[in-house]
Design an enzyme around this catalytic site. Structure first.
Site, mmCIF file in Angstrom:
data_model
loop_
_atom_site.group_PDB
_atom_site.id
_atom_site.type_symbol
_atom_site.label_atom_id
_atom_site.label_comp_id
_atom_site.label_asym_id
_atom_site.label_seq_id
_atom_site.Cartn_x
_atom_site.Cartn_y
_atom_site.Cartn_z
ATOM 1 N N LYS A 84 34.445 28.872 -17.045
ATOM 2 C CA LYS A 84 35.192 27.748 -18.141
ATOM 3 C C LYS A 84 33.970 27.507 -18.735
ATOM 4 O O LYS A 84 33.228 26.472 -18.445
ATOM 5 C CB LYS A 84 35.796 26.770 -17.417
ATOM 6 C CG LYS A 84 36.731 25.363 -18.345
ATOM 7 C CD LYS A 84 37.633 24.838 -17.404
ATOM 8 C CE LYS A 84 38.661 24.973 -18.562
ATOM 9 N NZ LYS A 84 39.515 23.265 -17.587
ATOM 10 N N SER A 157 44.839 23.398 -19.157
ATOM 11 C CA SER A 157 43.680 23.822 -19.605
ATOM 12 C C SER A 157 43.097 24.693 -19.896
ATOM 13 O O SER A 157 42.451 24.938 -20.326
ATOM 14 C CB SER A 157 43.025 22.427 -19.940
ATOM 15 O OG SER A 157 41.970 22.509 -18.967
ATOM 16 N N SER A 181 45.356 21.138 -14.197
ATOM 17 C CA SER A 181 44.915 22.045 -15.078
ATOM 18 C C SER A 181 44.292 23.368 -14.373
ATOM 19 O O SER A 181 43.518 24.548 -14.766
ATOM 20 C CB SER A 181 43.602 21.677 -15.987
ATOM 21 O OG SER A 181 44.115 20.907 -17.015
#
Length: 468
Positions: A84, A157, A181
């Protein structure tokens, strides 16, 4: 002789890792197959913000040399893993979904990235996320697309990590969770997401949203794969004094124990409140699976979450205001409206109101801790309704009622710091994945792995993948 790599994309992390170890296929062949797939699909899916083609090939070649020389590092050796774009990667841009940080190039790896390298993983790329890991993507960013249906929400997210894992563009991915998330993208994309206890994994070298809520974790296509990632990245870290000192268990040993004797807690009233029939049916089916495995189903009463869910936004806002203090003051115009509004709300909250939130949060954690004196795992939905359409969530950050509904089963366990495991548990009438959540006591990730692995050994939901 070159191996046939056409069927590699949806193999499990552990499975492809064993093939690389046994030299049935080389890491370089696996990486090339992944890069071809990314090139073919990610123009539409938008899961990656950066694909590390040259360095991935070099890492794969090094892995193949080491394995050939008998220097095998473990199950991640030679396996392509995504990161990420919240976590620092030395010499590569790390923007955290923002424009304000798009020129930032760290001179060191995040601790979790360094540990992946030490485990021999091949870092194939950095995945897209919503701005600053909050609820909406920056207006300049094209959000990742759900590979099951492009009109459906991919979650936030860690949207790029969920999409890439589900679409066969990596074998697992680093992710983070502040209010849901890891769990929303895992549920929306039909993958397995492991959010460990707060502090189980170092946060050094990651952009903060709300440090006391931020959990580093992993996504993969099965519990055993997610557990392998957790084992590689967990543990104490002198660079992060909040990383817990407790030793890291052998999670792989927990995966083979089975469900016999597990006490599975269920709160029928909480799990059924405004939860759609399809999700309730998936929960009931999961309970039946656990009962067949020899687990004891225990009815419990979970603490009322109304206040703690309401407290999450101002708690996050205050911490976000601190995390963005310098950049927001100098570059307010580069922030999207939603993240800017949260930061400003945090700046305006009084100290006494914030202290009340902290006191309520401490009490809530104590209540959840007490619950796990009588059960091993708690089973809940991830969200109260089948997957959302993009139209419904187009302005998620401006829909407080929708956010409150979405957070009912997720943010309480960021506020309390307890570990969770998201599992594919079925499909909606529209053919979209439905996720289920297991929760365990503090630092009981091994119990989560035990329960999740037993469930997945008896079900096939995690073996289904989008037809792309």
């Amino acid at each position: 002789m070159t191996a046939d790599t056409t069927g590699l994309a949806f193999l499990g992390l552990m499975e492809v890792g064993a093939m690389i170890r046994d030299r049935a296929v080389t890491s370089r062949e696996v990486v090339e197959a992944q890069l071809r797939r990314i090139a073919a699909l990610d123009k539409e899916l938008k899961s990656y913000v950066l694909v590390l083609e040259a360095s991935a090939r070099a890492q794969a070649d090094e892995a193949d040399r080491e394995i050939a020389e008998g220097r095998y590092r473990g199950p991640l050796h030679g396996v392509p893993i995504a990161v990420k774009d919240l976590f620092w990667l030395k010499g590569e841009p790390t923007a955290a979904g923002t424009t304000v940080h798009r020129a930032f190039v760290p001179d060191e790896d995040a601790t979790v990235v360094r540990r992946l390298r030490e485990a021999g993983a091949v870092l194939i790329g950095k995945t897209q996320l919503s701005e600053g890991a909050y609820s909406d993507h920056h207006p300049s960013v094209t959000p990742p697309r759900n590979p099951w249906n492009g009109d459906c929400w991919p979650g936030i997210s860690s949207s790029g990590s969920g999409v890439a894992t589900a679409a066969g563009l990596c074998y697992g991915a680093l992710a983070s969770d502040t209010g849901g998330s890891i769990r929303w993208p895992s549920a929306a994309n039909g993958v397995t997401g492991l959010k460990p206890s707060w502090g189980r994994i170092s946060r050094h070298g990651s952009f903060a949203l709300a440090p006391s809520l931020d959990h580093v974790g992993a996504m993969a296509r099965s519990t055993v794969d997610a557990a392998a990632l957790l084992a590689a990245i967990a543990g104490s870290d002198p660079r992060d004094p909040t990383a817990l000192l407790d030793p890291v268990p052998d999670y792989s040993a927990s995966a083979g124990i089975g469900g016999q004797g597990l006490r599975i807690g269920i709160d029928p009233a909480w799990n059924g409140a405004d939860v759609d029939p399809q999700t309730q049916a998936a929960l009931a089916a999961a309970l039946a699976v656990f009962a067949d495995l020899g687990a004891e189903i225990v009815e419990v009463r979970f603490p009322d979450v109304t206040r703690i869910v309401a407290d999450w936004v101002p708690n996050c806002a205050v911490e976000a205001a601190v995390a963005h203090e310098a950049s927001f003051a100098a570059h307010r115009d580069q922030y999207g409206a939603v993240l800017a509004g949260v930061i400003e709300a945090g700046q305006n909250l009084s100290g006494t109101d914030y202290q009340k939130i902290l006191l309520r949060r401490a009490a809530f954690r104590g209540e959840v801790d007490a619950l796990f004196s009588s059960i091993d795992l708690l089973l809940t939905p991830v969200q109260p309704f089948a997957p959302l359409t993009l139209k419904k969530v187009a302005t998620l950050g401006e829909q407080p009622e929708l956010i409150t509904m979405l957070q009912r089963y997720t943010c309480p366990f960021d506020m309390s710091g307890h570990p969770t495991l998201t599992l594919p548990g079925g499909f909606s009438d529209a053919g979209m994945p439905i996720g289920l959540q297991l929760v365990a006591g503090h630092l009981k990730e091994a119990t989560l792995v035990r329960g999740g692995a037993a469930f997945q050994a008896a079900t096939f939901w995690h073996h289904r993948h989008p037809g792309i």
